[in-house]
Design a protein around this motif. Structure first.
Motif, PDB file in Angstrom:
ATOM      1  N   THR A   1       0.977  -1.166   0.044  1.00 47.45           N
ATOM      2  CA  THR A   1       0.179  -0.254   0.034  1.00 47.45           C
ATOM      3  C   THR A   1       0.570   1.313   0.155  1.00 47.45           C
ATOM      4  OG1 THR A   1      -0.009  -0.068   2.503  1.00 47.45           O
ATOM      5  CG2 THR A   1      -1.965  -1.249   0.935  1.00 47.45           C
ATOM      6  N   ARG A   2       1.733   1.351   0.266  1.00 48.95           N
ATOM      7  CA  ARG A   2       2.800   2.796   0.721  1.00 48.95           C
ATOM      8  C   ARG A   2       4.082   2.816  -0.286  1.00 48.95           C
ATOM      9  NH1 ARG A   2       7.132   3.260   2.366  1.00 48.95           N
ATOM     10  NH2 ARG A   2       7.699   0.926   3.601  1.00 48.95           N
ATOM     11  N   PRO A   3       4.684   1.376  -0.716  1.00 45.74           N
ATOM     12  CA  PRO A   3       6.053   1.282  -2.309  1.00 45.74           C
ATOM     13  C   PRO A   3       5.194   2.406  -2.931  1.00 45.74           C
ATOM     14  CG  PRO A   3       6.215  -0.031  -0.511  1.00 45.74           C
ATOM     15  CD  PRO A   3       4.524   0.271  -0.374  1.00 45.74           C
ATOM     16  N   ARG A   4       6.152   3.403  -3.849  1.00 42.78           N
ATOM     17  CA  ARG A   4       5.695   3.658  -5.153  1.00 42.78           C
ATOM     18  C   ARG A   4       6.191   2.673  -6.008  1.00 42.78           C
ATOM     19  NH1 ARG A   4       3.161   8.471  -6.038  1.00 42.78           N
ATOM     20  NH2 ARG A   4       4.127   8.153  -8.499  1.00 42.78           N
ATOM     21  N   LEU A   5       6.172   2.547  -6.881  1.00 44.08           N
ATOM     22  CA  LEU A   5       6.467   1.346  -7.969  1.00 44.08           C
ATOM     23  C   LEU A   5       6.979   2.151  -9.295  1.00 44.08           C
ATOM     24  CD1 LEU A   5       3.124  -0.259  -6.832  1.00 44.08           C
ATOM     25  CD2 LEU A   5       5.285  -1.364  -5.680  1.00 44.08           C
ATOM     26  N   GLY A   6       8.459   1.555  -9.224  1.00 44.21           N
ATOM     27  CA  GLY A   6       9.151   2.311 -10.176  1.00 44.21           C
ATOM     28  C   GLY A   6       9.780   1.241 -10.640  1.00 44.21           C
ATOM     29  N   THR A   7      10.798   2.190 -12.092  1.00 38.95           N
ATOM     30  CA  THR A   7      11.175   0.965 -13.228  1.00 38.95           C
ATOM     31  C   THR A   7      12.633   1.900 -12.892  1.00 38.95           C
ATOM     32  OG1 THR A   7      10.827   2.202 -14.961  1.00 38.95           O
ATOM     33  CG2 THR A   7       9.185   0.281 -15.256  1.00 38.95           C
ATOM     34  N   LEU A   8      13.864   1.060 -12.950  1.00 34.79           N
ATOM     35  CA  LEU A   8      15.058   1.085 -13.076  1.00 34.79           C
ATOM     36  C   LEU A   8      15.646   0.496 -13.877  1.00 34.79           C
ATOM     37  CD1 LEU A   8      17.077   3.270 -11.179  1.00 34.79           C
ATOM     38  CD2 LEU A   8      17.101   1.423 -10.088  1.00 34.79           C
ATOM     39  N   VAL A   9      16.527   0.575 -15.256  1.00 33.19           N
ATOM     40  CA  VAL A   9      15.395   1.948 -15.803  1.00 33.19           C
ATOM     41  C   VAL A   9      14.849   1.321 -17.703  1.00 33.19           C
ATOM     42  CG1 VAL A   9      16.127   3.831 -15.524  1.00 33.19           C
ATOM     43  CG2 VAL A   9      17.101   2.775 -17.505  1.00 33.19           C
ATOM     44  N   LEU A  10      13.994   1.170 -17.726  1.00 34.27           N
ATOM     45  CA  LEU A  10      13.305   1.087 -19.128  1.00 34.27           C
ATOM     46  C   LEU A  10      14.696   1.429 -20.093  1.00 34.27           C
ATOM     47  CD1 LEU A  10       9.375   1.705 -19.325  1.00 34.27           C
ATOM     48  CD2 LEU A  10      10.493  -0.712 -18.739  1.00 34.27           C
ATOM     49  N   ASN A  11      14.562   0.133 -21.001  1.00 27.41           N
ATOM     50  CA  ASN A  11      15.347   0.803 -22.112  1.00 27.41           C
ATOM     51  C   ASN A  11      14.307   1.382 -23.179  1.00 27.41           C
ATOM     52  OD1 ASN A  11      16.644   0.308 -24.850  1.00 27.41           O
ATOM     53  ND2 ASN A  11      16.946  -1.567 -24.415  1.00 27.41           N
ATOM     54  N   ALA A  12      14.767   2.700 -23.079  1.00 28.30           N
ATOM     55  CA  ALA A  12      13.874   3.545 -24.157  1.00 28.30           C
ATOM     56  C   ALA A  12      13.623   2.581 -25.532  1.00 28.30           C
ATOM     57  CB  ALA A  12      14.154   4.763 -24.259  1.00 28.30           C
ATOM     58  N   GLY A  13      15.362   1.881 -25.404  1.00 27.84           N
ATOM     59  CA  GLY A  13      15.191   1.234 -27.297  1.00 27.84           C
ATOM     60  C   GLY A  13      14.075   0.438 -27.595  1.00 27.84           C
ATOM     61  N   PHE A  14      13.492  -0.519 -27.008  1.00 32.79           N
ATOM     62  CA  PHE A  14      12.959  -1.346 -26.973  1.00 32.79           C
ATOM     63  C   PHE A  14      11.078  -1.384 -27.148  1.00 32.79           C
ATOM     64  CE2 PHE A  14      15.292  -4.484 -24.313  1.00 32.79           C
ATOM     65  CZ  PHE A  14      16.233  -5.178 -25.106  1.00 32.79           C
ATOM     66  N   TYR A  15      11.394   0.199 -27.199  1.00 31.82           N
ATOM     67  CA  TYR A  15       9.926   0.915 -27.082  1.00 31.82           C
ATOM     68  C   TYR A  15       9.486   2.113 -28.174  1.00 31.82           C
ATOM     69  CZ  TYR A  15       9.593  -1.052 -22.926  1.00 31.82           C
ATOM     70  OH  TYR A  15       9.882  -2.322 -21.076  1.00 31.82           O
ATOM     71  N   ARG A  16       8.242   1.984 -28.511  1.00 36.12           N
ATOM     72  CA  ARG A  16       8.061   2.971 -29.147  1.00 36.12           C
ATOM     73  C   ARG A  16       7.039   4.310 -28.569  1.00 36.12           C
ATOM     74  NH1 ARG A  16      11.633   2.411 -31.350  1.00 36.12           N
ATOM     75  NH2 ARG A  16      12.050   1.322 -33.237  1.00 36.12           N
ATOM     76  N   PRO A  17       6.884   5.957 -28.735  1.00 37.93           N
ATOM     77  CA  PRO A  17       6.789   6.541 -27.656  1.00 37.93           C
ATOM     78  C   PRO A  17       5.033   5.775 -27.929  1.00 37.93           C
ATOM     79  CG  PRO A  17       7.864   7.272 -28.830  1.00 37.93           C
ATOM     80  CD  PRO A  17       7.688   6.038 -29.962  1.00 37.93           C
TER      81      PRO A  17
END
Length: 281
Positions: free
Chosen positions: A60-76
């Protein structure tokens, strides 16, 4: 003078496993006092988005994130859709961390060409600009972290991110910098201009060793800096060792000296850093 931010602590979880084991780990992260539960983005590891949604079910408390996404794998446009979905399914706790991607073998395994550094940096800036625009148009406010060490990536972070993760905090080859961490923070300050006071500065702790718990585990810093001796690794600002109180004092000093207040580490240092967190609450 910039007011010191409250400390935040994150842990990057490289191994998920079955649902039950993963969710038990997520609960432990919360119980140990961490502020952010993070997942990396590498082939051969758990996909970050479903892992974070699963972690949200039992915390319930922690934020959840990515460290880090590989931008090259994605289209915006596709990334913006997925980020919006995770943002909604985690009740607004998601933080998007993104970088250029660096592992040529992973691009090859994904059937993607591995661009040169300039092209990867340009794609990163295009991605974060378009994702931010699409999220804003849809009414989503998702904090963005950009991590890097070189000046071009740090410039993008200074101009676009909410959180700037200063990667490595070790010497850049041929830089001759006596205090590379100060040099990088100073560069971000200049690149950000009036935005600087709005930025949260973070760094990755490559190792945390609490005195009396055996020999220091330098697996991660050795992987990051294979050419440095053990003595040089132990001297890095992102390698902390001593009693829990001494390490806590070191982090207070880093915050006071450099303005860095968000510290993340690898899951192998989950328990040692938790002992420090309890000293700083």
């Amino acid at each position: 003078m910039m007011t010191a931010r409250d400390f935040r602590f994150g842990v990057n979880l490289f191994t998920a496993g079955p649902r039950k084991a993963w969710q038990e780990t997520a609960r432990r992260v919360e119980d140990l006092g961490y502020d952010v539960l993070l997942v990396p983005d590498h082939l051969g590891m758990t996909a970050p988005f479903p892992a974070l949604v699963s972690a949200a079910e039992v915390t319930t408390r922690p934020r959840l994130g990515t460290l880090v996404l590989n931008a090259g794998f994605y289209r915006p446009a596709l990334l913006a859709r997925d980020v919006a979905g995770v943002h909604e399914l985690t009740d607004g706790r998601f933080e998007l961390g993104v970088g250029t991607g660096y592992a040529a073998a992973e691009f090859e395994a994904a059937g993607l060409p591995f661009p040169g550094a300039r092209q990867r940096i340009e794609h990163l800036e295009h991605t974060v600009t378009e994702v931010s625009r699409e999220l804003a148009a849809a009414g989503h406010r998702v904090p963005m972290m950009i991590g890097g060490a070189g000046e071009k990536v740090l410039t993008i972070a200074a101009r676009h991110a909410d959180i700037v993760n200063i990667a490595g905090a070790g010497p850049l080859p041929g830089s001759g910098q006596a205090d590379p961490l100060s040099a990088r923070v100073g560069f971000v300050r200049r690149a950000a201009g009036e935005r600087f006071d709005q930025l949260e500065l973070g760094m990755f702790l490559a190792a945390v060793h609490i005195a009396g718990s055996g020999e220091p585990d330098l697996f991660v810093p050795r992987a990051l800096y294979p050419d440095l001796s053990e003595e040089e690794l132990l001297a890095l600002p992102g390698v902390l060792h001593g009693s829990a109180g001494e390490v806590a004092d070191s982090l207070r000093g880093i915050r006071e000296t450099y303005g860095i207040s968000y510290f993340a580490t690898a899951d192998r240092y989950l328990a040692p850093l938790a002992k420090v967190i309890s000293q700083l609450r």
